[in-house]
Design an enzyme around this catalytic site. Structure first.
Site, PDB file in Angstrom:
ATOM      1  N   CYS A  84      23.490  66.126  61.460  1.00 52.29           N
ATOM      2  CA  CYS A  84      23.485  64.845  60.740  1.00 52.29           C
ATOM      3  C   CYS A  84      22.251  64.678  59.856  1.00 52.29           C
ATOM      4  O   CYS A  84      22.165  63.720  59.085  1.00 52.29           O
ATOM      5  CB  CYS A  84      23.577  63.683  61.723  1.00 52.29           C
ATOM      6  SG  CYS A  84      25.087  63.727  62.701  1.00 52.29           S
ATOM      7  N   LYS A 331      25.157  52.212  60.050  1.00 53.66           N
ATOM      8  CA  LYS A 331      26.046  51.290  60.740  1.00 53.66           C
ATOM      9  C   LYS A 331      26.988  50.576  59.784  1.00 53.66           C
ATOM     10  O   LYS A 331      28.179  50.449  60.051  1.00 53.66           O
ATOM     11  CB  LYS A 331      25.193  50.268  61.524  1.00 53.66           C
ATOM     12  CG  LYS A 331      25.987  49.293  62.351  1.00 53.66           C
ATOM     13  CD  LYS A 331      26.545  49.947  63.580  1.00 53.66           C
ATOM     14  CE  LYS A 331      27.959  49.674  63.922  1.00 53.66           C
ATOM     15  NZ  LYS A 331      28.933  49.307  63.011  1.00 53.66           N
ATOM     16  N   HIS A 335      28.481  56.879  57.250  1.00 55.23           N
ATOM     17  CA  HIS A 335      27.750  58.079  57.668  1.00 55.23           C
ATOM     18  C   HIS A 335      28.527  59.351  57.334  1.00 55.23           C
ATOM     19  O   HIS A 335      28.961  60.072  58.227  1.00 55.23           O
ATOM     20  CB  HIS A 335      27.479  57.980  59.172  1.00 55.23           C
ATOM     21  CG  HIS A 335      26.642  59.075  59.737  1.00 55.23           C
ATOM     22  ND1 HIS A 335      25.781  59.844  58.976  1.00 55.23           N
ATOM     23  CD2 HIS A 335      26.531  59.548  61.019  1.00 55.23           C
ATOM     24  CE1 HIS A 335      25.179  60.741  59.763  1.00 55.23           C
ATOM     25  NE2 HIS A 335      25.628  60.581  60.999  1.00 55.23           N
TER      26      HIS A 335
END
Length: 388
Positions: A84, A331, A335
């Site tokens: 990530c 959030k 993502h």
């Protein structure tokens, strides 16, 4: 300080059914070069951040960037990946090339398209960023991994459900002002705090509002050495940075401390001769709300186990001493794995250039970015400062 961000572009994040990895890459690469006022011939090197792990049938994607302009043909181009934190890995690779004087101008692109993948496969793909011998059978995929982390934190420091709901509500409220965000809806604290049909528990104490979104999207930026940057129309200096890699198995570390995150912040701030007090805002990696809570402690805003106090004091809200995730964070913004780190640098550069529009932090002069891969395994911190 030898590099600066001199141009950028950002797609909308979300379910982009009419886009492909190629179309997203071409769009942001073209617009970033135009924003920097450069031509393809001026680019010395290209770095693409693309996690993939099964999300895209097209692999070997580095050369897709060349589709943006035929003038990019024959430029050295590399795809990098670090879970990530893939986007920040691409940014830092570009910074290294400039620091080594191997390049004067570097085009950095981050991309991911996740939503065309069947839902069961999404969880399997993401779980590949964990240590499979220990976590490979975790229910709920990577959410389950962070559900374990949240359980351990709660056991050690007490129920933090109020704090997690405050983080979720804060970031969703911030995301309303972000034109790129996947979810531009102020959900409110009460909704985020309560279990409901629309906000069920997903893993351990984590509810749906505690989890970042599955997203498509891309972002790009142009890096230049400082001498070149001073001749450009805008420049945001990379004042300092650090990359810290930790053990992959969670069993080899105290997972509720995010020690790699803490070390990356220490190194980056020390290298820039700064403290947290010098920062105007931070974009941090809130893949899950428990991550942002622990990151408060790792970056030094609160002692271990007291991250909730930061929220109670209002420190990380838009009108607080150190706004955290003014973009809405992962959030609310979304993502798309390979794009996330580049996106965090782009929205931070926008803040420092005074181009953040409704999400602008008033008087922003210095910003921090923290992007992580896995459960605090790959840890990248960048310190950015307005140059001109």
């Amino acid at each position: 300080m030898c590099s600066a961000i001199v141009g950028w572009a950002h797609s909308k994040f979300g379910k982009l059914a009419d886009e492909t990895v190629e179309s997203l890459v071409v769009d942001v690469a073209s617009r970033a070069m135009a924003d920097a006022g450069i031509e393809a011939k001026d680019v010395d090197e290209i770095v693409l951040g693309h996690f993939n792990a099964g999300f895209s049938p097209q692999d070997f994607t580095a050369s897709l960037v060349l589709q943006a302009d035929s003038g990019l043909r024959f430029k050295p181009t590399t795809r990098v990946e670090n879970a990530c934190a893939t986007g920040s890995a691409a940014v830092h690779q570009g910074l290294k090339s400039i620091a080594a004087k191997a390049a004067r101008i570097v085009l950095v692109v981050g991309v991911e398209q996740m939503t065309k993948t069947p839902v069961p496969e999404i969880g399997q793909n993401l779980l590949k960023a964990s240590y499979l011998p220990e976590d490979g059978e975790t229910p709920a995929g990577f959410a389950g991994v962070f559900g374990k982390i949240a359980d351990l934190y709660f056991q050690r420091h007490g129920d933090q459900s109020d704090a997690l709901a405050k983080i979720a509500a804060k970031n969703h409220q911030n995301g309303v002002a972000n034109p790129f965000a996947q979810m531009r809806k102020d959900l409110g604290y009460e909704f985020c705090r309560a279990e409901s049909d629309k906000n069920p528990f997903v893993a351990g104490p984590l509810k749906r509002t505690d989890c970042s979104l599955v997203s498509d999207g891309a972002a790009a930026l142009v890096l230049a050495d400082t001498t070149t940057a001073l001749g450009m129309k805008k420049a945001v200096a990379v004042r300092g940075g650090a990359h810290v890699q930790d053990f992959l198995p969670m069993s080899k570390r105290d997972i509720v401390q995010f020690e790699g995150c803490a070390e990356a912040w220490r190194r980056a701030l020390a290298g820039a001769n700064l403290t947290l007090d010098d920062l105007s805002f931070v974009e941090t990696h809130d893949c899950f709300t428990i991550a942002e809570l622990i990151e408060y402690e790792a970056m030094g805003l609160a002692p271990q186990g007291q991250g909730a106090r930061v929220l109670e004091e209002g420190t990380t809200y838009m009108d607080g001493k150190l706004p955290v995730n003014p973009s809405g964070g992962l959030k609310a913004k979304g993502h798309p794995i390979g794009a996330t780190g580049v996106s965090m640098h782009v929205v931070s550069a926008m803040q420092l250039a005074g181009e953040a529009g409704d999400m602008q932090v008033k008087g922003a002069e210095m910003g921090g970015v923290f992007n992580m891969g896995g459960a605090a395994v790959a840890n990248y911190v960048s310190i950015l400062q307005a140059l001109k």
